[in-house]
Write an enzyme that holds these catalytic residues in place. Structure first.
Site, PDB file in Angstrom:
ATOM      1  N   ASP A 196      -0.071  56.705 -55.749  1.00 40.19           N
ATOM      2  CA  ASP A 196       0.435  57.935 -55.131  1.00 40.19           C
ATOM      3  C   ASP A 196      -0.271  59.119 -55.771  1.00 40.19           C
ATOM      4  O   ASP A 196      -1.385  58.978 -56.245  1.00 40.19           O
ATOM      5  CB  ASP A 196       1.960  58.019 -55.269  1.00 40.19           C
ATOM      6  N   HIS A 211      -3.447  59.531 -54.409  1.00 41.97           N
ATOM      7  CA  HIS A 211      -3.305  60.481 -53.305  1.00 41.97           C
ATOM      8  C   HIS A 211      -3.759  61.881 -53.680  1.00 41.97           C
ATOM      9  O   HIS A 211      -3.419  62.848 -53.008  1.00 41.97           O
ATOM     10  CB  HIS A 211      -1.851  60.523 -52.819  1.00 41.97           C
TER      11      HIS A 211
END
Length: 416
Positions: free
Chosen positions: A243, A266
């Site tokens: 993430d 991310h």
């Protein structure tokens, strides 16, 4: 495509294997906001080499076994002694210790305490132990002038939880809550149940030489997450997760992230802001000297419709991107749910955002996505020396809505 990818990666791989310091750029002196926002954290008294601890509190001396059984009782006894002493070192030797969820609570009697982790602290994987608190594993509460160091590892044992995503546990790996004058340095965090390292309502924080690792497909495993935290500097760190490498949400101010290597993951995100019609305020954020390697996003600001507040005075500069899917994003219509989000009038205002010296390659055709609110368009968005190309063959483009963009130097791709 493969030749070009190797051209980008081989110098970086050589650098990363020869040094723990990520790829570096020079400072951009032309931006009026590119000043230190760190505040008084650089004057932490416990960082002085002249301070000598009065006593060492070794968890083994208080009954820790390191044999796969839960050592919470021994760690609790050690903490109570160290916290009530005149200062010293809470020592975790070079062994592996199993811990279920627990708190290390202050304030401590003396204002200088070091937690020296040489070995590994592993999280319990017994789901029943987390029923009382689904949000925390290890929490340091209301401790001042704490230094956490030692080269050791926090292992969240997250693989047990990832298969159930967030349906069973929302646990955060290591949380610092309401801590002041905090120094977290030279540590490893791996396989967090969810977030790896969380700074919540802290003031004056330095996080340095941090290594965070989790598989690219591990859900919600943000590397370093911060909320309502002021004067924080994250530096010289490598983050590889499933993430956000770094996520910055409501109430965080005077934030610096410098010399960061991110990927997989991310990217670096501000937000999401304004979820569930709430107010969010984030300001004075500088992200400087970052290398993004194969991340799904690069630098991102995201907010929900219906929220309020603002995100302002934000600098992204000296950033190299390699095969990043969405290099630059501002999204005021963020909607992380299965059903479509209804159209709403209110929005978190986004203003005074600077993108300086950002180069590299985009995996997708649209390298710049700026989608701002129809009612509160983004203001003061500036790009200077931005040059992104397509990974492999093809041309990149920009998609921009409801934004007045200020351009200086070469800017490609650019909003029309």
């Amino acid at each position: 495509m493969y030749v070009k990818t190797l051209h980008f990666f081989l110098p970086l791989l050589a650098l990363l294997t020869s040094s723990s310091v990520p790829f570096s750029y020079g400072q951009n002196q032309e931006n009026p906001l590119a000043i230190s926002t760190l505040g008084p954290v650089s004057r932490l008294s416990h960082g002085s080499s002249h301070w000598k601890p009065s006593q060492i509190f070794n968890v083994d001396d208080f009954g820790a076994k390191g044999d796969g059984t839960d050592d919470r009782k021994a760690f609790n006894k050690t903490w109570n002694q160290a916290c009530s002493s005149k200062g010293g070192v809470f020592l975790v030797p070079n062994r592996t210790y199993l811990l279920g969820p627990m708190n290390f609570t202050g304030p401590c009697k003396f204002s200088l305490l070091t937690l020296k982790i040489v070995g590994t602290i592993e999280a319990s994987t017994e789901q029943s132990e987390y029923r009382e608190d689904l949000w925390h594993w290890l929490v340091f509460v209301s401790v001042k002038n704490l230094r956490v160091e030692g080269g050791g590892t926090f292992d969240g044992k997250g693989k047990v939880w990832w298969k159930n995503s967030c349906s069973v546990i929302n646990s955060l790996a290591v949380t610092f809550y309401d801590c002041k004058n905090l120094n977290v340095t030279n540590l490893r965090f791996k396989d967090g149940q969810r977030f790896h390292l969380f700074f919540d309502a802290c003031v004056n924080v330095k996080a340095e030489n941090i290594l965070v690792t989790a598989p690219s497909n591990s859900p919600n495993t943000d590397g370093i997450h911060m909320r309502s935290t002021q004067h924080i500097h994250v530096m010289n760190s490598i983050i590889k997760t499933g993430d956000d490498c770094i996520s910055i949400i409501n109430g965080s101010t005077n934030v610096r992230a410098t010399d960061i290597t991110c990927g997989p993951g991310h990217g670096i995100s501000i937000g999401s802001l304004g979820p569930n019609n709430t107010e969010s305020k984030v300001y004075n954020v500088t992200v400087d000297t970052v290398t993004m390697l194969g991340t799904s996003n690069g630098v991102r600001i995201k907010s929900w419709q219906g929220g309020s507040g603002y995100g302002e005075n934000i600098i992204f500069q000296n950033i190299a991107m390699y095969n990043v899917t969405n290099p630059i994003i501002i999204d005021q219509y963020y909607c992380d749910q299965k059903d479509p989000c209804p159209e709403q009038y209110s929005a978190v205002r986004i203003s005074n955002v600077f993108y300086n010296n950002i180069t590299g390659s985009s995996f997708s055709k649209v390298a710049v996505k700026i989608n701002c609110s129809k009612t509160f368009e983004c203001q003061g968005i500036s790009m200077r020396d931005v040059n992104l190309v397509r990974e492999g063959d093809g041309v990149v483009e920009a998609s921009c809505n409801n934004v007045g963009l200020i351009k200086k130097g070469l800017v490609f791709p650019s909003c029309s």
